[in-house]
Design a protein around this motif. Structure first.
Motif, PDB file in Angstrom:
ATOM      1  N   CYS A 176       0.867  -1.181   0.000  1.00  0.00           N
ATOM      2  CA  CYS A 176       0.000   0.000   0.000  1.00  0.00           C
ATOM      3  C   CYS A 176       0.903   1.230   0.000  1.00  0.00           C
ATOM      4  O   CYS A 176       1.807   1.313   0.825  1.00  0.00           O
ATOM      5  N   TRP A 188       0.434   3.992   1.091  1.00  0.00           N
ATOM      6  CA  TRP A 188       0.272   4.821   2.302  1.00  0.00           C
ATOM      7  C   TRP A 188       0.691   4.074   3.549  1.00  0.00           C
ATOM      8  O   TRP A 188       1.221   4.675   4.472  1.00  0.00           O
ATOM      9  N   CYS A 189       0.444   2.784   3.600  1.00  0.00           N
ATOM     10  CA  CYS A 189       0.635   2.021   4.841  1.00  0.00           C
ATOM     11  C   CYS A 189       1.811   1.056   4.770  1.00  0.00           C
ATOM     12  O   CYS A 189       2.220   0.534   5.799  1.00  0.00           O
ATOM     13  N   HIS A 219      -7.198  -0.436  -0.203  1.00  0.00           N
ATOM     14  CA  HIS A 219      -6.790  -0.922   1.116  1.00  0.00           C
ATOM     15  C   HIS A 219      -7.968  -0.782   2.084  1.00  0.00           C
ATOM     16  O   HIS A 219      -7.958   0.030   3.008  1.00  0.00           O
ATOM     17  N   CYS A 238      -6.212   2.048   5.155  1.00  0.00           N
ATOM     18  CA  CYS A 238      -6.411   3.474   4.917  1.00  0.00           C
ATOM     19  C   CYS A 238      -7.565   3.748   3.959  1.00  0.00           C
ATOM     20  O   CYS A 238      -7.936   4.900   3.758  1.00  0.00           O
TER      21      CYS A 238
HETATM   22 ZN   LIG Z   1      -3.186   1.632   3.214  1.00  0.00          ZN
END
Ligand SMILES: [Zn+2]
Lengths: 904, 82
Positions: free
Chosen positions: B6, B8-9, B59, B63
């Motif tokens: 991901c 972001w994560c 996701h 997120c």
């Molecule tokens: Zn994420």
């Protein structure tokens, strides 16, 4: 000590006798024994007869590849060869066919999820060297080994020091014994089964040191008790100090059997001869063993009844013996490697399939990589372990120094796939009782693919999944098809699990109540206390109806319906999905999503809306409230709340990121009570002191934020899913129960989902997912009015597709059975009246909803029928096997079509 | 069980994600300008290569952000992130 237990040696504790029962008879073994070794110590070699032909069978192996010695213990079918002996063990021999128990498995199973830098699978010499080399760098290392003790083949090797340096001292290294890697999935996700624990491991690097399985040889009567793998004989003698026989003949295609002969002789067991397929086995080995070596020959048959008494080498030679130890070569255990999508290739020199390339971050070492000499295994393991740690960010990648080990030899093998003799007695898969004759029948029938032959003959489909018989089968297929080598035939696919895994272990604690989360509303305890019968709607528990004493479900529902239509009733509607849509572009966003318009909806008003997928099919519906200029509250069907939130977010993020709008699920924040019936206004007046509830002051499809008489803030909406005058009271979840009790004290009759369904169906209101199924447009439902002609929205373009515009699409209609007491079953197929009911009969559609109506005093139904709107007034038939219900097609509305009741 | 990066994560297990099919299939600017065949193409027709495939993931259990990545459909190796 029994005569079969050798006087010394072995890794068993002679001071610790263990009592056990096998097939109802009592025996004694030693701590450190498996059930199989303890049976051999007691002179028991024969086990349950074969599944299909009832032939006597004996213990063949000393590991997970055992095809014969299967036992039932506490409902599980297990190989006796891997079953640790313990006091009180009670086992029953079974011939490869288990039996499901009807009792619940009360053992607690658990799952663990771990990450590591290096996972080493297999604790034999190569795996130990790899784990040691990786562990000493400080890398988080896991060594998983299926046996009770580390060491692998070293356990069956005499005179080797097993104290392995370091493993216990590395703080980041974890050794998992009795742990089998059963599944290898993408990106090094490996599932390990350790008794009652299922480990889910995500590893940066994996080193596979899974060893090799010895192959049996195929000849007539090769299934007779007393025919055993040579490596198993060696393990029984060296590791367990038991003698499976006293007078042994060895048959081999490779060097490994010579070491077995030396160990047997050292243990005082007679080796009468070695039958070697190779014309010129290494002279050094022949000289070393000092027994007769019959070269360029193969065993062609055996004699004996329940035990081998002699072996035949061609028609002219017979040698008496009580044990025939066979080595048909070795199969690298490529199961994990293949599950990891590794490709194997056929290696002629050792006549085996060996690892080739693999897309995952792994290395294969030792016997699994067809490296059979001990020194080479250690070197390969250590190098791979150091390299794996280095690639995971630990150490310089240099392998540690290794202890010196005695040299071994592994010269070229000469496989023997087929010999002369009765092919119906030449067993390939002992568990399935399949023979060379079966394979010949398969290839004779024209089968060429090994996958097809497997399914036709069932070779390799037993509990051992072809670990012993798989490659010999491929060898026979190759010879029968005249292929250049088994490599041309190829292998079958290796699928998880590597060894059987119980459902209880896979489930862990996700059983019973914990199988799936249960969602309960704030008022659940009241429903329970008042005798509600619940139904599952998604994960929610919803009251289906509230039977009174002596009432059945039908009577309860009719009573609840009557209360709602003629008096006062209430329902827990908290499970409806609720999504807050906020932002300056919220109105524009909803305009693009819903088939009807919301941008100009007045603050304080509600509007029913419908969502379609891009293909124009109905996806969800619900009422939308406008809370503020930039704030809406949308409701969804109970089961679709998460899907609608996903849908909104997908379109906003992936297609219209410029729209300033965000979404929040508030389903669980609100408790919702629908108060329904002509008596609802009067009943609620004292509860809502700040509101004028008159139709003029509080219009249909508007809402008010107010405070209840008990001081609880509430949002009250005038929406109705029953057609009656109704108020929907929304309060914060923690006030849900007290507010419900407040309303219940007015004398309102509680009703459940079934009454809700009847009331809405009487009004012709659809339930998405019941009256629709993903192939239904708003127009099919007769809801053209909800489809805006003035704006674009997701799905609109699809309404002009030729298929969507067909006149003979299935349309929503009502059905009234001619006999008003006949209840059409939901899902019943409908055919035209006046056609003979002999197949084929064109199906026109099906019943989607069907109920008894208190208000109508009869049954009624909704249905999707091809060209249904043109059939109104005609009769359709529902053939139900033993009877036929005739029903008249009607408009899909049965009660108060003018809508006069909603204002009370 | 894919390990999906991901943006972001970071790396997370596949069970946290929702699959979104082929990437870069934009909602047509003017649906009315398309023929029925072109609209049907948008609705129903997607590539199905053996090999690298640009696809969408969300996701969901993290997120809740959508992103694209390239996966080899034959080996499940995630090739590049776009
Ligand atoms: Zn994420």
């Amino acid at each position: 000590m029994t005569a079969h237990r050798l006087p010394n040696g072995g890794r068993v504790d002679r001071a610790a006798p263990v009592r056990f029962t096998y097939d109802g008879k009592r025996y004694t073994g030693l701590r450190g024994d498996t059930l199989a070794s303890a049976l051999i110590a007691n002179g028991v070699l024969e086990v349950a007869p074969s599944s299909y032909r009832g032939r006597p069978r004996g213990i063949v192996t000393a590991g997970v590849d055992e095809p014969n010695a299967l036992v039932l213990v506490d409902g599980s079918l297990l190989p006796a060869t891997t079953l640790e002996l313990h006091d009180g063990l009670s086992a029953t021999g079974r011939s490869g066919v288990g039996r499901l128990t009807d009792s619940t498995d009360s053992v607690r199973h658990d799952k663990r999820y771990v990450h590591c830098d290096v996972l080493v699978v297999g604790g034999g010499p190569a795996g130990l060297a790899a784990a040691q080399a990786a562990g000493r760098t400080g890398a988080r290392t896991i060594l998983a080994d299926e046996r009770t003790e580390l060491g692998g083949t070293l356990l069956a090797t005499k005179g080797f020091d097993l104290s392995w340096p370091g493993l216990a001292e590395f703080p980041e290294t974890r050794v998992l014994s009795r742990t089998t890697a059963v599944g290898y999935y993408d990106q090094n996700y490996v599932v390990l089964a350790q008794r009652n624990t299922l480990w889910h491991v995500r590893a940066k690097r994996v080193v596979l040191a899974t060893g090799a399985h010895e192959r049996p040889l195929v000849f007539a009567d090769n299934d007779r008790p007393g025919v055993m793998l040579a490596s198993a004989v060696r393990e029984y003698v060296n590791r367990y100090a038991v003698a499976p026989g006293q007078n042994v003949v060895l048959a081999t295609t490779n060097d490994s059997a010579y070491q077995v002969a030396l160990d047997l002789i050292a243990a005082g067991i007679t080796v009468s001869a070695i039958v070697d397929s190779r014309p010129e086995p290494p002279a050094a080995l022949v000289n070393q063993v000092g027994v007769e070596v019959i070269t360029g020959s193969a065993v062609t048959g055996t004699e004996g009844r329940h035990r081998v008494s002699a072996v035949h080498i061609g028609p002219d030679r017979s040698i008496p013996c009580d044990l025939l130890a066979v080595s048909g070569g070795w199969n690298p255990a490529v199961h994990m490697f293949s599950q990891a999508q590794g490709r194997v290739r056929y290696e002629e020199r050792i006549a085996a399939f060996v690892p080739d390339t693999c897309p995952q971050d792994l290395e294969v070492v030792g016997a699994a990589n067809a490296t059979y000499e001990l020194a080479a295994c250690l070197a390969e393991g250590a190098a791979a372990g150091a390299r794996a740690a280095h690639l995971a960010g630990f150490g310089g990648g240099t392998a540690p120094e290794l202890p010196p080990v005695p040299a071994e030899s592994d010269s070229a093998h000469r496989p023997v796939w087929m010999v002369e003799g009765d092919e119906t007695l030449q067993f390939i898969d002992l568990q399935r009782d399949s023979t060379v004759a079966d394979i010949r029948r398969a290839t004779g029938a024209g089968l060429r693919s090994v996958e097809h032959v497997k399914r036709y003959t069932t070779v390799g489909t037993g509990l051992d999944q072809g670990r012993t018989g798989g490659v010999p089968a491929i060898g026979v297929i190759a010879e029968l098809l005249g292929a250049s080598s088994p490599g041309e035939v190829g292998t079958t696919t290796y699928r998880p699990p590597y060894t059987p895994v119980s459902f209880a272990l896979l489930a862990g604690r996700d059983r019973g109540e914990l199988h799936d989360p249960i969602r309960r509303t704030a008022m659940h305890s009241w429903h329970v206390a008042h005798g509600a019968v619940f139904e599952d709607v998604g994960q929610w528990k919803r009251p289906h109806h509230y039977p009174r004493a002596g009432e059945d479900a039908q009577a309860a529902v009719l009573r609840e319906c009557t209360a709602a239509r003629t008096g006062l009733a209430m329902m827990d509607a908290s499970t409806l999905g609720k999504i807050e849509v906020q932002g300056p572009d919220a109105g524009e966003f909803l305009n693009r999503m819903y088939t009807n318009a919301f941008a100009k909806l007045a603050i304080g008003s509600c509007r029913y809306g419908m969502l379609c997928r891009a293909d124009g099919m109905v996806f969800d519906d619900g009422v939308v409230l406008r809370l503020a200029e930039d704030r809406y509250l949308t409701t969804t069907t109970t089961g679709n709340a998460a899907a609608v939130l996903d849908w909104f977010e997908e379109w906003q993020q992936t297609e219209w990121p410029e729209l300033r709008v965000r979404f929040t699920s508030v389903t669980e924040q609100w408790a919702t009570i629908a108060v329904v019936g002509p008596g609802s206004r009067a009943a609620l007046t004292p509860l809502l002191p700040d509101l004028d509830l008159s139709a003029a002051a509080f219009g249909f499809m508007t809402f008010r934020d107010t405070v209840l008489c008990n001081g609880v803030p509430a949002r009250v909406a005038r929406v109705s899913f029953s057609g009656e005058l109704a108020f929907e009271i929304n309060v914060a979840t923690w006030h849900g129960l007290s507010t419900w009790e407040l309303v219940a004290n007015t004398g309102a009759t509680p009703y459940g989902t079934e009454t809700m369904h009847v009331l809405r169906a009487e009004k012709g209101f659809v339930i998405v997912g019941q009256d629709t199924d993903g192939t239904v447009t708003p127009q099919d439902l007769g809801m053209d009015w909800i489809v805006s002609k003035r704006k674009d929205f997701v799905g609109r373009r699809s309404f002009s597709r030729p298929d969507t515009a067909r006149p003979d699409r299935r349309q929503l209609v009502g059905l009234l059975p001619v006999d008003p007491d006949d209840l059409l079953p939901e899902g019943a197929q409908l055919v035209a009246g006046g056609v003979p009911l002999t197949p084929p009969v064109p199906m026109l559609g099906h019943v989607t909803s069907s109920y008894r109506s208190a208000a109508l005093g009869r049954t009624f139904a909704l249905a999707l029928v091809a060209g249904g709107r043109d059939l109104i007034g005609r009769e359709l038939l529902a053939p139900l096997g033993n009877r036929v219900i005739t029903a008249t097609v009607t408009e899909p509305i049965f009660y108060d079509p003018e809508g006069t009741r909603r204002d009370g | 069980m894919l390990l999906i990066p991901c943006p972001w994560c970071g790396d997370r297990d596949e069970t946290e994600f929702h699959y979104g099919g082929q990437a870069h299939v934009a909602y047509p600017q003017s649906p009315d300008a398309l023929s029925d065949a072109q609209w049907a193409e948008y609705l129903f027709v997607r590539d199905n290569p053996k090999g690298e495939f640009a696809e969408r993931w969300c996701h969901n259990a993290g997120c809740r952000r959508w992103f694209n990545l390239v996966r080899d459909t034959a080996t499940h190796q995630i090739v590049v992130q776009r």
